[in-house]
Design a protein around this motif. Structure first.
Motif, PDB file in Angstrom:
ATOM      1  N   LEU A 227       0.802  -1.216   0.000  1.00 11.60           N
ATOM      2  CA  LEU A 227       0.000   0.000   0.000  1.00 11.60           C
ATOM      3  C   LEU A 227       0.841   1.275   0.000  1.00 11.60           C
ATOM      4  N   VAL A 228       2.080   1.174   0.488  1.00 12.15           N
ATOM      5  CA  VAL A 228       2.949   2.349   0.509  1.00 12.15           C
ATOM      6  C   VAL A 228       3.846   2.392  -0.731  1.00 12.15           C
ATOM      7  N   LYS A 229       3.709   1.417  -1.605  1.00 10.04           N
ATOM      8  CA  LYS A 229       4.571   1.313  -2.781  1.00 10.04           C
ATOM      9  C   LYS A 229       4.527   2.540  -3.679  1.00 10.04           C
ATOM     10  N   PRO A 230       3.353   3.129  -3.992  1.00  4.92           N
ATOM     11  CA  PRO A 230       3.367   4.336  -4.842  1.00  4.92           C
ATOM     12  C   PRO A 230       4.206   5.476  -4.272  1.00  4.92           C
ATOM     13  N   ALA A 231       4.066   5.762  -3.006  1.00  2.00           N
ATOM     14  CA  ALA A 231       4.859   6.836  -2.393  1.00  2.00           C
ATOM     15  C   ALA A 231       6.336   6.485  -2.382  1.00  2.00           C
ATOM     16  N   LEU A 232       6.646   5.218  -2.139  1.00  2.00           N
ATOM     17  CA  LEU A 232       8.044   4.795  -2.113  1.00  2.00           C
ATOM     18  C   LEU A 232       8.682   4.924  -3.489  1.00  2.00           C
ATOM     19  N   LEU A 233       7.952   4.577  -4.539  1.00  2.00           N
ATOM     20  CA  LEU A 233       8.489   4.681  -5.894  1.00  2.00           C
ATOM     21  C   LEU A 233       8.699   6.138  -6.296  1.00  2.00           C
ATOM     22  N   VAL A 234       7.809   7.018  -5.880  1.00  2.00           N
ATOM     23  CA  VAL A 234       7.996   8.441  -6.161  1.00  2.00           C
ATOM     24  C   VAL A 234       9.255   8.962  -5.468  1.00  2.00           C
ATOM     25  N   ALA A 235       9.469   8.546  -4.226  1.00  2.00           N
ATOM     26  CA  ALA A 235      10.668   8.967  -3.501  1.00  2.00           C
ATOM     27  C   ALA A 235      11.934   8.460  -4.183  1.00  2.00           C
ATOM     28  N   VAL A 236      11.912   7.205  -4.628  1.00  2.00           N
ATOM     29  CA  VAL A 236      13.078   6.634  -5.308  1.00  2.00           C
ATOM     30  C   VAL A 236      13.337   7.366  -6.623  1.00  2.00           C
ATOM     31  N   LEU A 237      12.285   7.689  -7.369  1.00  2.00           N
ATOM     32  CA  LEU A 237      12.459   8.407  -8.632  1.00  2.00           C
ATOM     33  C   LEU A 237      13.073   9.785  -8.395  1.00  2.00           C
ATOM     34  N   PHE A 238      12.560  10.518  -7.417  1.00  2.00           N
ATOM     35  CA  PHE A 238      13.121  11.837  -7.115  1.00  2.00           C
ATOM     36  C   PHE A 238      14.591  11.740  -6.723  1.00  2.00           C
ATOM     37  N   ARG A 239      14.912  10.755  -5.921  1.00  2.00           N
ATOM     38  CA  ARG A 239      16.288  10.614  -5.473  1.00  2.00           C
ATOM     39  C   ARG A 239      17.221  10.180  -6.607  1.00  2.00           C
ATOM     40  N   LEU A 240      16.733   9.331  -7.511  1.00  2.00           N
ATOM     41  CA  LEU A 240      17.550   8.945  -8.663  1.00  2.00           C
ATOM     42  C   LEU A 240      17.893  10.159  -9.515  1.00  2.00           C
ATOM     43  N   LEU A 241      16.900  10.970  -9.809  1.00  2.00           N
ATOM     44  CA  LEU A 241      17.130  12.136 -10.645  1.00  2.00           C
ATOM     45  C   LEU A 241      18.055  13.137  -9.974  1.00  2.00           C
ATOM     46  N   ASP A 242      17.960  13.249  -8.665  1.00  2.00           N
ATOM     47  CA  ASP A 242      18.808  14.197  -7.936  1.00  2.00           C
ATOM     48  C   ASP A 242      20.235  13.665  -7.800  1.00  2.00           C
ATOM     49  N   ALA A 243      20.373  12.367  -7.521  1.00  2.00           N
ATOM     50  CA  ALA A 243      21.704  11.804  -7.316  1.00  2.00           C
ATOM     51  C   ALA A 243      22.504  11.743  -8.609  1.00  2.00           C
TER      52      ALA A 243
END
Length: 339
Positions: A227-243
């Motif tokens: 159930l928390v997967k959508p929020a987790l994937l958004v966080a991972v995407l933001f961090r990938l683009l920033d890193a």
């Protein structure tokens, strides 16, 4: 009869004109945003592509003076990357990829753990949340200076380890220092986004799972994580683009010109600072394409999960379910898991 026919004939035309009016209004409303995006995104990208087709002015052998203007070389700046002169680019490329994958992976695990801790009902929960989010609020340059003092040869890190590790020199230890500092600063960001996802999960789902006899581990794997997967994937995407655009942290913490931690952003900045704007623009364009490819692939493969949608039997992607249906679906899935 004639009046009815006239009304029926004008009905579709009126609907089309209304749609056209709404389309013009929508275009008018979004035009300022499109203009701003064009100025801050499209124009710089096109300018970088144009600049990448020129090289550094050489010396005229007949006069001995520097040639005026930058010679046009076409795609030679990109082609040189795949020759012997491209060794520095590929070193920066692999450094960027390694630092990104390692730091984002650790940030995801630690951020998820932070979110679970901040979500618990405990005394002083507000203070716990505030303390966890402090690293994210510190500017990156200040954070890099802080960790540079910690990783000094006479700093706290070596004192606690009882050894003399030269963290800010060439080698794997410099990469480890950058990863530690990056994870410390940005893991709270992942935790904050995951916490927002945890707070919308209905407690009825957990209560039904407890009644069915599911333990904490099974509730985490079968309820919390899906159930928390959508929020987790958004966080991972933001961090990938920033890193992938990492620059200031390794630049301040380790320093410029270090092969172990030189990223694509640092390489482009170094070329530009030495007045080699053509190669610098070429590296910047390749970095842009790299980031765009990662983002496009991530959204293409996980777009439905990013939006919290689910695939329906007919191949259609539905929207988010209502809280009641979401709780009921989670309860039924939990019963199947505990059966």
């Amino acid at each position: 009869m004639s009046i009815a026919l006239r009304r029926g004939s004008t009905g579709p035309a009126t609907a089309r004109s209304q749609q056209q009016a709404e389309g013009r209004m929508a275009t008018l409303l979004i035009s300022p945003t499109l203009i701003v995006l064009g100025l801050v995104i499209v124009y710089p990208v096109l300018a970088a592509v144009y600049s990448s087709m020129f090289t550094v002015p050489g010396v005229d052998p007949r006069t001995g003076f520097v040639e005026g203007g930058e010679p046009f070389v076409g795609l030679d700046n990109f082609a040189s990357i795949f020759t012997g002169a491209g060794g520095r680019f590929w070193n920066a490329f692999w450094n960027t990829s390694f630092l990104t994958v390692t730091s984002v992976l650790l940030e995801t695990v630690i951020g998820l753990a932070m979110a679970l801790i901040m979500h618990q009902a405990m005394r002083g929960r507000a203070w716990v949340r505030a303390s966890i989010l402090v690293p994210w609020a510190i500017p990156t340059a200040i954070s890099a200076l802080l960790w540079r003092w910690i990783f000094d040869s006479e700093g706290i890190a070596n004192t606690m380890l009882g050894t003399k590790v030269l963290w800010t020199t060439e080698g794997f230890q410099s990469q480890a220092a950058v990863i530690i500092a990056e994870v410390w600063k940005t893991a709270p960001f992942v935790g904050l986004l995951v916490l927002a996802g945890l707070q919308i999960i209905s407690q009825e789902v957990y209560e039904a799972a407890r009644v069915d006899g599911a333990g904490p581990v099974r509730r985490f794997w079968n309820i919390t994580l899906p159930l928390v997967k959508p929020a987790l994937l958004v966080a991972v995407l933001f961090r990938l683009l920033d890193a992938l655009r990492m620059f200031d942290l390794p630049y301040i913490l380790i320093g410029a010109g270090k092969e172990s931690v030189e990223t694509l952003s640092m390489l482009a900045q170094d070329e530009a600072s030495n007045v080699r704007f053509g190669p610098a623009s070429a590296y910047s364009v390749l970095l842009f394409l790299y980031v765009f490819l990662i983002a496009f692939t991530f959204i293409k493969l996980l777009g439905a999960d990013l939006l919290g949608g689910r695939d329906e039997p007919g191949g259609k992607k539905g929207g988010r379910k209502s809280p009641r249906r979401q709780a009921g679906g989670g309860r039924s899935r939990q019963k199947e898991a505990t059966a």
